[in-house]
Scaffold this motif. Structure first.
Motif, mmCIF file in Angstrom:
data_model
loop_
_atom_site.group_PDB
_atom_site.id
_atom_site.type_symbol
_atom_site.label_atom_id
_atom_site.label_comp_id
_atom_site.label_asym_id
_atom_site.label_seq_id
_atom_site.Cartn_x
_atom_site.Cartn_y
_atom_site.Cartn_z
ATOM 1 N N MET A 8 73.955 84.697 58.804
ATOM 2 C CA MET A 8 73.779 84.218 57.131
ATOM 3 C C MET A 8 72.389 83.945 56.958
ATOM 4 N N ALA A 9 71.936 84.134 55.662
ATOM 5 C CA ALA A 9 70.485 83.618 55.395
ATOM 6 C C ALA A 9 70.751 82.210 55.201
ATOM 7 N N LEU A 10 69.228 81.687 55.382
ATOM 8 C CA LEU A 10 69.254 80.133 55.517
ATOM 9 C C LEU A 10 69.822 79.398 54.491
ATOM 10 N N TRP A 11 69.732 79.965 53.225
ATOM 11 C CA TRP A 11 70.235 78.982 52.207
ATOM 12 C C TRP A 11 71.605 79.119 52.202
ATOM 13 N N ALA A 12 72.385 80.258 52.920
ATOM 14 C CA ALA A 12 73.798 80.269 52.864
ATOM 15 C C ALA A 12 74.315 79.076 53.985
ATOM 16 N N ARG A 13 73.675 78.965 55.027
ATOM 17 C CA ARG A 13 74.004 78.201 56.056
ATOM 18 C C ARG A 13 73.879 76.663 55.684
ATOM 19 N N LEU A 14 72.914 76.518 54.813
ATOM 20 C CA LEU A 14 72.617 75.067 54.512
ATOM 21 C C LEU A 14 73.642 74.899 53.345
ATOM 22 N N LEU A 15 74.070 75.968 52.536
ATOM 23 C CA LEU A 15 74.939 75.329 51.547
ATOM 24 C C LEU A 15 76.567 75.321 52.167
ATOM 25 N N ILE A 16 76.558 75.725 53.262
ATOM 26 C CA ILE A 16 77.866 75.363 53.979
ATOM 27 C C ILE A 16 77.733 74.031 54.787
ATOM 28 N N SER A 17 76.404 73.725 55.566
ATOM 29 C CA SER A 17 76.551 72.740 56.435
ATOM 30 C C SER A 17 76.117 71.440 55.736
ATOM 31 N N VAL A 18 75.276 71.661 54.834
ATOM 32 C CA VAL A 18 74.808 70.237 53.916
ATOM 33 C C VAL A 18 76.091 69.505 53.541
ATOM 34 N N PRO A 19 77.079 70.190 52.835
ATOM 35 C CA PRO A 19 77.992 69.298 52.265
ATOM 36 C C PRO A 19 78.949 68.835 53.285
ATOM 37 N N ILE A 20 79.238 69.421 54.532
ATOM 38 C CA ILE A 20 79.903 68.984 55.633
ATOM 39 C C ILE A 20 79.006 67.781 56.051
ATOM 40 N N VAL A 21 77.867 67.647 56.473
ATOM 41 C CA VAL A 21 77.040 66.650 56.835
ATOM 42 C C VAL A 21 77.068 65.663 55.853
ATOM 43 N N THR A 22 76.947 65.705 54.646
ATOM 44 C CA THR A 22 76.743 64.429 53.632
ATOM 45 C C THR A 22 78.272 63.822 53.622
ATOM 46 N N PHE A 23 79.208 64.705 53.593
ATOM 47 C CA PHE A 23 80.611 64.122 53.520
ATOM 48 C C PHE A 23 80.943 63.187 54.672
ATOM 49 N N LEU A 24 80.638 63.624 55.837
ATOM 50 C CA LEU A 24 80.835 62.860 57.166
ATOM 51 C C LEU A 24 80.012 61.797 57.000
ATOM 52 N N MET A 25 78.655 61.632 56.693
ATOM 53 C CA MET A 25 77.945 60.589 56.543
ATOM 54 C C MET A 25 78.377 59.745 55.728
ATOM 55 N N ALA A 26 78.798 59.946 54.149
ATOM 56 C CA ALA A 26 79.040 59.080 53.490
ATOM 57 C C ALA A 26 80.377 58.463 53.639
ATOM 58 N N PHE A 27 81.473 58.902 54.255
ATOM 59 C CA PHE A 27 82.654 58.307 54.341
ATOM 60 C C PHE A 27 83.160 57.965 55.650
ATOM 61 N N PHE A 28 82.451 58.368 56.719
ATOM 62 C CA PHE A 28 82.699 57.912 57.879
ATOM 63 C C PHE A 28 81.653 57.401 58.745
ATOM 64 N N VAL A 29 80.688 58.378 58.935
ATOM 65 C CA VAL A 29 79.632 57.571 60.034
ATOM 66 C C VAL A 29 78.753 56.602 59.689
ATOM 67 N N MET A 30 78.206 56.503 58.278
ATOM 68 C CA MET A 30 77.436 55.631 57.869
ATOM 69 C C MET A 30 78.087 53.993 57.744
ATOM 70 N N PRO A 31 79.570 54.243 56.953
ATOM 71 C CA PRO A 31 80.234 52.751 56.868
ATOM 72 C C PRO A 31 80.558 52.406 58.575
ATOM 73 N N PHE A 32 80.703 53.317 59.342
ATOM 74 C CA PHE A 32 80.932 52.755 60.698
ATOM 75 C C PHE A 32 79.515 52.219 61.469
ATOM 76 N N LEU A 33 78.463 52.928 61.187
ATOM 77 C CA LEU A 33 77.327 52.316 61.766
ATOM 78 C C LEU A 33 76.796 51.209 61.046
ATOM 79 N N SER A 34 77.057 50.991 59.624
ATOM 80 C CA SER A 34 76.741 49.878 58.821
ATOM 81 C C SER A 34 77.769 48.648 59.632
#
Length: 184
Positions: free
Chosen positions: A146-172
């Motif tokens: 896929m084009a870079l913009w499409a790959r980012l459109l898929i990966s960024v929401p996944i990363v930010t969801f995991l970051m906001a709800f699971f990983v950052m609270p755990f690390l904090s």
């Protein structure tokens, strides 16, 4: 503030001296009760050190402001709070949305001072770098052409969801003593 986006409630309580163990037991009990509530996403207790050990900070996460209001306005919540009214000297509550719950609000809002910027940078790096690599590794074969913009459109929401709800609270929680030392 959108009622459909996740929201957190930051609660800071100063407990009357000699009642710390009662508040710790109460906190475990209300967190267990709250975890049964519709829309509950999780919670963290931040431990204080030194002179501030009589202050108890909790962050509770809900899927929406409606779910949070439903809990706060419930008879169950009111009954739990009635149990500790006589133990509390002071209490501050703040609603937080978006990335604010990763780090508690400034001291003027009743919480501990925010971590130093370089510590927040390190925490963000420890969260983002492994997540980006994991998502690229897992989804790379599926989106590689896929084009870079499409790959980012898929990966960024996944990363930010995991970051906001699971990983950052755990690390904090894991790095709470480093983020919030008892002395500057």
């Amino acid at each position: 503030m959108s009622s459909s986006s996740p929201v957190s409630l930051f609660i800071s309580r100063r407990v009357k001296l000699g009642h710390e163990a009662e508040i710790q037991a109460w906190t475990k009990g209300i967190r267990a009760e709250c975890s049964k509530w519709p829309g509950y996403l999780g919670s963290q207790t931040l431990e204080r050190q030194g002179d501030d050990c009589d202050i108890f900070d909790v962050i509770v996460h809900f899927e929406s402001t409606h779910a949070l209001a439903s809990w706060v306005d419930s008879d169950v919540c009111r009954q739990w709070y009635a149990k500790i009214e006589h133990l509390i000297e002071d209490q501050h509550m703040s609603r937080l949305q978006g990335f604010e719950p990763w780090f508690p609000p400034p001291a003027s809002a009743g919480g501990p001072p925010p971590p130093r910027k370089w510590k927040m940078w390190i925490m963000s790096f420890l969260c983002v770098y492994p997540l980006v690599n994991l998502v690229l590794y897992l989804f790379g074969p599926l989106v590689g052409d896929m084009a870079l913009w499409a790959r980012l459109l898929i990966s960024v929401p996944i990363v930010t969801f995991l970051m906001a709800f699971f990983v950052m609270p755990f690390l904090s929680r894991v790095f709470a003593r480093w983020l919030y030392p008892s002395s500057p």
